[in-house]
Design a protein around this motif. Structure first.
Motif, PDB file in Angstrom:
ATOM      1  N   ASN A 160       0.895  -1.216  -0.257  1.00 58.60           N
ATOM      2  CA  ASN A 160       0.300   0.034  -0.374  1.00 58.60           C
ATOM      3  C   ASN A 160       1.158   0.973   0.339  1.00 58.60           C
ATOM      4  O   ASN A 160       2.189   1.646   0.578  1.00 58.60           O
ATOM      5  CB  ASN A 160      -1.175   0.045   1.626  1.00 58.60           C
ATOM      6  CG  ASN A 160      -1.951   1.802   1.811  1.00 58.60           C
ATOM      7  OD1 ASN A 160      -1.374   2.493   1.419  1.00 58.60           O
ATOM      8  ND2 ASN A 160      -2.925   1.178   1.291  1.00 58.60           N
ATOM      9  N   VAL A 161       0.662   2.469  -1.311  1.00 58.98           N
ATOM     10  CA  VAL A 161       1.068   3.476  -0.917  1.00 58.98           C
ATOM     11  C   VAL A 161       0.210   4.113  -0.451  1.00 58.98           C
ATOM     12  O   VAL A 161      -0.581   4.344  -0.878  1.00 58.98           O
ATOM     13  CB  VAL A 161       1.645   4.050  -2.151  1.00 58.98           C
ATOM     14  CG1 VAL A 161       2.472   4.689  -2.256  1.00 58.98           C
ATOM     15  CG2 VAL A 161       3.042   2.832  -2.946  1.00 58.98           C
ATOM     16  N   THR A 162       0.866   5.482   0.895  1.00 60.33           N
ATOM     17  CA  THR A 162      -0.208   5.750   0.949  1.00 60.33           C
ATOM     18  C   THR A 162       0.502   7.058   1.459  1.00 60.33           C
ATOM     19  O   THR A 162       1.329   7.153   2.042  1.00 60.33           O
ATOM     20  CB  THR A 162      -1.392   5.568   1.978  1.00 60.33           C
ATOM     21  OG1 THR A 162      -2.479   6.613   2.220  1.00 60.33           O
ATOM     22  CG2 THR A 162      -1.547   4.896   3.499  1.00 60.33           C
ATOM     23  N   ASP A 163      -0.259   7.692   2.711  1.00 60.17           N
ATOM     24  CA  ASP A 163       0.029   8.911   4.061  1.00 60.17           C
ATOM     25  C   ASP A 163      -0.341   8.293   5.244  1.00 60.17           C
ATOM     26  O   ASP A 163      -2.043   9.340   5.342  1.00 60.17           O
ATOM     27  CB  ASP A 163      -0.129  10.107   3.902  1.00 60.17           C
ATOM     28  CG  ASP A 163       1.426  10.491   2.621  1.00 60.17           C
ATOM     29  OD1 ASP A 163       2.898   9.757   3.061  1.00 60.17           O
ATOM     30  OD2 ASP A 163       1.370  11.912   1.983  1.00 60.17           O
ATOM     31  N   PRO A 164      -1.210   7.732   5.665  1.00 62.93           N
ATOM     32  CA  PRO A 164      -2.198   6.869   6.780  1.00 62.93           C
ATOM     33  C   PRO A 164      -1.580   8.077   7.662  1.00 62.93           C
ATOM     34  O   PRO A 164      -0.592   8.152   8.487  1.00 62.93           O
ATOM     35  CB  PRO A 164      -1.242   5.532   6.971  1.00 62.93           C
ATOM     36  CG  PRO A 164      -0.066   5.044   6.685  1.00 62.93           C
ATOM     37  CD  PRO A 164       0.119   6.599   5.567  1.00 62.93           C
ATOM     38  N   GLU A 165      -2.398   7.927   8.768  1.00 64.17           N
ATOM     39  CA  GLU A 165      -2.529   8.728   9.801  1.00 64.17           C
ATOM     40  C   GLU A 165      -1.540   7.957  11.047  1.00 64.17           C
ATOM     41  O   GLU A 165      -0.662   8.996  12.015  1.00 64.17           O
ATOM     42  CB  GLU A 165      -3.389   9.516  10.682  1.00 64.17           C
ATOM     43  CG  GLU A 165      -4.282  10.231   9.989  1.00 64.17           C
ATOM     44  CD  GLU A 165      -5.588  10.788  10.007  1.00 64.17           C
ATOM     45  OE1 GLU A 165      -5.924  10.789  11.288  1.00 64.17           O
ATOM     46  OE2 GLU A 165      -6.771  11.604   9.348  1.00 64.17           O
ATOM     47  N   ASP A 166      -1.899   7.232  11.267  1.00 63.51           N
ATOM     48  CA  ASP A 166      -1.022   6.176  12.368  1.00 63.51           C
ATOM     49  C   ASP A 166      -0.588   5.124  12.145  1.00 63.51           C
ATOM     50  O   ASP A 166      -1.664   4.288  11.451  1.00 63.51           O
ATOM     51  CB  ASP A 166      -2.030   6.143  13.469  1.00 63.51           C
ATOM     52  CG  ASP A 166      -1.933   4.921  14.634  1.00 63.51           C
ATOM     53  OD1 ASP A 166      -0.514   5.247  14.816  1.00 63.51           O
ATOM     54  OD2 ASP A 166      -2.452   4.731  16.014  1.00 63.51           O
TER      55      ASP A 166
END
Length: 58
Positions: free
Chosen positions: A25-31
């Motif tokens: 997964n390529v993302t900017d998760p918060e946590d």
């Protein structure tokens, strides 16, 4: 962007609200704490110096 790799190679599905395809997964998760605790590999982006600015030490 942050790249998260599942501990199960090739996994496709959703975990903790994050969707994985082929184990990635390529993302900017918060946590990221859930993934850190459960053995996921996390690649965080490296910060590059601002263009035209240099730092000198010494």
């Amino acid at each position: 962007m942050t790249v998260i790799h599942t501990p199960v190679e090739g996994f496709s599905g959703e975990v903790a609200g994050v969707v994985f395809e082929d184990g990635v997964n390529v993302t900017d998760p918060e946590d990221l704490s859930y993934f850190e605790r459960h053995g996921y590999s996390i690649e965080e982006p490296t910060k590059k110096p601002a263009r035209g600015k240099t730092t000198k030490e010494g």
